[in-house]
Motif scaffolding. Structure first.
Motif, PDB file in Angstrom:
ATOM      1  N   GLN A  60       0.839  -1.188   0.000  1.00 44.22           N
ATOM      2  CA  GLN A  60       0.000   0.000   0.000  1.00 44.22           C
ATOM      3  C   GLN A  60       0.878   1.243   0.000  1.00 44.22           C
ATOM      4  O   GLN A  60       1.683   1.441   0.904  1.00 44.22           O
ATOM      5  CB  GLN A  60      -0.922   0.002   1.223  1.00 44.22           C
ATOM      6  CG  GLN A  60      -1.936  -1.128   1.236  1.00 44.22           C
ATOM      7  CD  GLN A  60      -2.961  -0.994   0.124  1.00 44.22           C
ATOM      8  OE1 GLN A  60      -3.313   0.110  -0.287  1.00 44.22           O
ATOM      9  NE2 GLN A  60      -3.450  -2.132  -0.370  1.00 44.22           N
ATOM     10  N   SER A 104      -6.012   0.148  -8.071  1.00 42.58           N
ATOM     11  CA  SER A 104      -6.432   0.142  -6.668  1.00 42.58           C
ATOM     12  C   SER A 104      -7.957   0.185  -6.588  1.00 42.58           C
ATOM     13  O   SER A 104      -8.563   1.208  -6.948  1.00 42.58           O
ATOM     14  CB  SER A 104      -5.833   1.340  -5.930  1.00 42.58           C
ATOM     15  OG  SER A 104      -6.292   1.394  -4.596  1.00 42.58           O
ATOM     16  N   PRO A 111       0.294   5.410  -0.762  1.00 41.86           N
ATOM     17  CA  PRO A 111      -0.648   6.483  -1.138  1.00 41.86           C
ATOM     18  C   PRO A 111      -0.027   7.455  -2.138  1.00 41.86           C
ATOM     19  O   PRO A 111       0.310   8.599  -1.812  1.00 41.86           O
ATOM     20  CB  PRO A 111      -0.943   7.160   0.200  1.00 41.86           C
ATOM     21  CG  PRO A 111       0.289   6.937   1.014  1.00 41.86           C
ATOM     22  CD  PRO A 111       0.815   5.580   0.601  1.00 41.86           C
ATOM     23  N   GLN A 127     -10.594   3.938   4.771  1.00 37.57           N
ATOM     24  CA  GLN A 127     -10.011   2.681   5.233  1.00 37.57           C
ATOM     25  C   GLN A 127     -10.811   2.056   6.363  1.00 37.57           C
ATOM     26  O   GLN A 127     -10.845   0.838   6.521  1.00 37.57           O
ATOM     27  CB  GLN A 127      -8.566   2.910   5.685  1.00 37.57           C
ATOM     28  CG  GLN A 127      -7.621   3.281   4.546  1.00 37.57           C
ATOM     29  CD  GLN A 127      -6.216   3.588   5.031  1.00 37.57           C
ATOM     30  OE1 GLN A 127      -5.960   3.648   6.234  1.00 37.57           O
ATOM     31  NE2 GLN A 127      -5.286   3.799   4.102  1.00 37.57           N
ATOM     32  N   LEU A 138      -8.900   9.910   3.781  1.00 35.00           N
ATOM     33  CA  LEU A 138      -8.494   8.575   3.351  1.00 35.00           C
ATOM     34  C   LEU A 138      -8.536   7.585   4.508  1.00 35.00           C
ATOM     35  O   LEU A 138      -8.842   6.403   4.319  1.00 35.00           O
ATOM     36  CB  LEU A 138      -7.088   8.621   2.752  1.00 35.00           C
ATOM     37  CG  LEU A 138      -6.943   9.439   1.459  1.00 35.00           C
ATOM     38  CD1 LEU A 138      -5.503   9.407   0.959  1.00 35.00           C
ATOM     39  CD2 LEU A 138      -7.890   8.933   0.385  1.00 35.00           C
ATOM     40  N   SER A 139      -8.247   8.063   5.712  1.00 32.64           N
ATOM     41  CA  SER A 139      -8.376   7.207   6.891  1.00 32.64           C
ATOM     42  C   SER A 139      -9.833   6.812   7.112  1.00 32.64           C
ATOM     43  O   SER A 139     -10.126   5.685   7.528  1.00 32.64           O
ATOM     44  CB  SER A 139      -7.832   7.931   8.126  1.00 32.64           C
ATOM     45  OG  SER A 139      -7.994   7.154   9.286  1.00 32.64           O
ATOM     46  N   SER A 171      -5.409  13.126   4.325  1.00 31.46           N
ATOM     47  CA  SER A 171      -5.103  11.900   5.060  1.00 31.46           C
ATOM     48  C   SER A 171      -6.235  11.523   6.009  1.00 31.46           C
ATOM     49  O   SER A 171      -6.513  10.330   6.217  1.00 31.46           O
ATOM     50  CB  SER A 171      -3.788  12.053   5.832  1.00 31.46           C
ATOM     51  OG  SER A 171      -3.861  13.148   6.724  1.00 31.46           O
ATOM     52  N   PHE A 217      -1.849  10.795  -2.685  1.00 30.93           N
ATOM     53  CA  PHE A 217      -1.624  11.709  -1.568  1.00 30.93           C
ATOM     54  C   PHE A 217      -0.302  12.463  -1.758  1.00 30.93           C
ATOM     55  O   PHE A 217      -0.223  13.671  -1.527  1.00 30.93           O
ATOM     56  CB  PHE A 217      -1.624  10.920  -0.258  1.00 30.93           C
ATOM     57  CG  PHE A 217      -1.238  11.723   0.949  1.00 30.93           C
ATOM     58  CD1 PHE A 217      -2.103  12.666   1.478  1.00 30.93           C
ATOM     59  CD2 PHE A 217      -0.009  11.544   1.558  1.00 30.93           C
ATOM     60  CE1 PHE A 217      -1.758  13.406   2.587  1.00 30.93           C
ATOM     61  CE2 PHE A 217       0.355  12.283   2.664  1.00 30.93           C
ATOM     62  CZ  PHE A 217      -0.529  13.212   3.184  1.00 30.93           C
TER      63      PHE A 217
END
Length: 434
Positions: free
Chosen positions: A265, A339, A267, A396, A392-393, A389, A270
């Motif tokens: 993984q 992805s 990013p 996830q 994106l968290s 971030s 990002f």
């Protein structure tokens, strides 16, 4: 260098004037200080996600240490360019001790920061930053022209967490050993430090170009047309802007392909967002560093007075924003093929976040008139990093990304308003008159 001289504290004399009243050094230290201040203040702005929060704060702390190393490298280059340094008693020793004290202080602050956040698992990132910083100093001493590549140290910071993750279990010990060996080589190099006739050229060129150098693209007609399309916004930064615009999506796709083949993984989008924002900030950094070149630009044919030049500059900034937007749209679409996590909502949020950050930095950068002001735009890069971030968290952890997209719309309007208003602040009260 005697122990009595060290303990006397006389080597501290003139340190404030030397390090804080010089444009170049103060600019780098200003960036580092902003990183430190943000690392202390951002915890109150980020959500209560400990892991994510520490990752973001470590980026800022690494920026603080890296900026300290670059400032020291700048002073070493200036010292090498100073012919009279050898005849002033203990001048060289004083500068070297001040640089050493500054570096040790930054490392102590970073270590205390890790302890305060119980984040000693991030110690490898700090050691990597120190390794890259010392390596930069060593090569700068070995070849003064190597200082032109100081920006490489900055753009490598977002990659540190992923490099640290590739280290073996004994990585901390290996990094510490490598840092000590490099520090010994650096000290040996400094002990033989003398005047360098090329250092002054690097110093003067640095004041004009922001210590950045890249080869010319004059051999390519297509790239020349591309540069004319971005003129006069790229007048101060030169072909570097074109190289970055072409290299960023290509490198992103190569990293995405490598991560896909290695099943890891990474990013990459990002990182592309961060580098796009940095490219916009560097455009205005070079404009401020080369403030004398404004008059040269003004006398070029094709501008209807100062207002016409400002309109042309702002128009090409909109063109640059459009290029960065289309580049992100295409790159993110291609990465989504590799992805499955990049859905339509994630793609939309990434593209909008990139436009917001670039537009805001271009707008605020147009309003800046000093190096310290443009250095403060790094705060926007940090905020944008935290924003992306965090979203994106959320993905996830199975959260809904559309609420982040909903917030992107008013932020986009605000960023575009900032860019539009910058037209009335660009070059206001500068050398040019209406």
């Amino acid at each position: 260098m005697s122990w009595a001289f060290i303990t006397s504290g006389k080597w501290l004399k003139g340190s404030v004037r030397l390090w804080l009243f010089d444009l170049g050094c103060a600019s780098f230290l200003g960036v580092g200080l902003l990183g430190l201040v943000m690392a202390l203040g951002v915890p109150f702005l980020l959500p209560d996600d400990t892991e994510h929060k520490v990752d973001t704060l470590m980026l800022l702390m690494n920026m603080f240490v890296a900026s300290t190393c670059v400032a020291i490298g700048w002073q070493m280059n200036r010292l090498a360019a100073t012919e009279w340094a050898a005849i002033v008693p203990q001048y060289r020793q004083s500068v070297l001790l001040q640089a050493l004290g500054l570096l040790i202080t930054s490392l102590i602050i970073a270590t205390i920061f890790l302890a305060a956040h119980n984040a000693f698992d991030k110690f490898d990132e700090l050691l990597l930053t120190l390794l890259f910083g010392l390596g930069f100093l060593y090569f700068s001493l070995k070849n003064s022209s190597a200082f032109h590549l100081s920006f490489v140290l900055y753009v490598s910071l977002p990659m540190l967490p992923y490099l640290a993750a590739l280290l073996p279990s004994t990585g901390s010990a290996l990094l510490l050993f490598a840092d000590l060996v490099l520090a010994a080589l650096l000290w040996r190099k400094l002990s033989r430090f003398g005047w360098n006739n090329k250092a002054r050229i690097v110093y003067l060129n640095g004041l004009e170009m922001g210590w950045l150098w890249l080869p010319s693209f004059k051999s390519s007609k297509l790239l020349n047309r591309f540069e004319r399309y971005l003129h006069p916004a790229n007048y101060f930064i030169g072909p570097m802007l074109t190289m970055m615009l072409l290299a960023m999506p290509v490198v992103t796709l190569l990293l995405a392909l490598g991560a896909y083949m290695l099943d890891v993984q990474l990013p990459v989008l990002f990182l592309l967002i961060q580098f796009s924002s940095i490219a916009c900030a560097m455009l205005h950094w070079s404009r401020i560093q080369r403030w004398r070149a404004v008059e040269s630009l003004f006398v070029l044919p094709g501008f209807d007075g100062k207002k016409g030049m400002i309109n042309a500059f702002m128009l090409t900034q909109y063109r640059l924003l459009a290029i960065l937007t289309v580049s992100m749209m295409v790159t993110a679409a291609l990465v989504s093929l590799l992805s499955p996590q990049i859905s339509l909502s994630v793609w939309s949020h990434i593209v909008l976040s990139n436009v917001i950050g670039c537009a805001a930095i271009l707008g605020l950068g147009s309003m800046c008139r000093t190096s310290m002001q443009i250095s403060a735009t790094i705060f926007l890069v940090a905020l944008q990093s935290g924003w992306v971030s965090s979203s994106l968290s959320t993905v996830q952890h199975g959260g809904d990304i559309w609420r982040w997209v909903a917030w992107d719309i008013p932020l986009l309007v605000l960023a575009l308003l900032c860019l539009w208003y910058a037209k009335y602040r660009l070059w206001r009260g500068d050398l040019l008159s209406d």
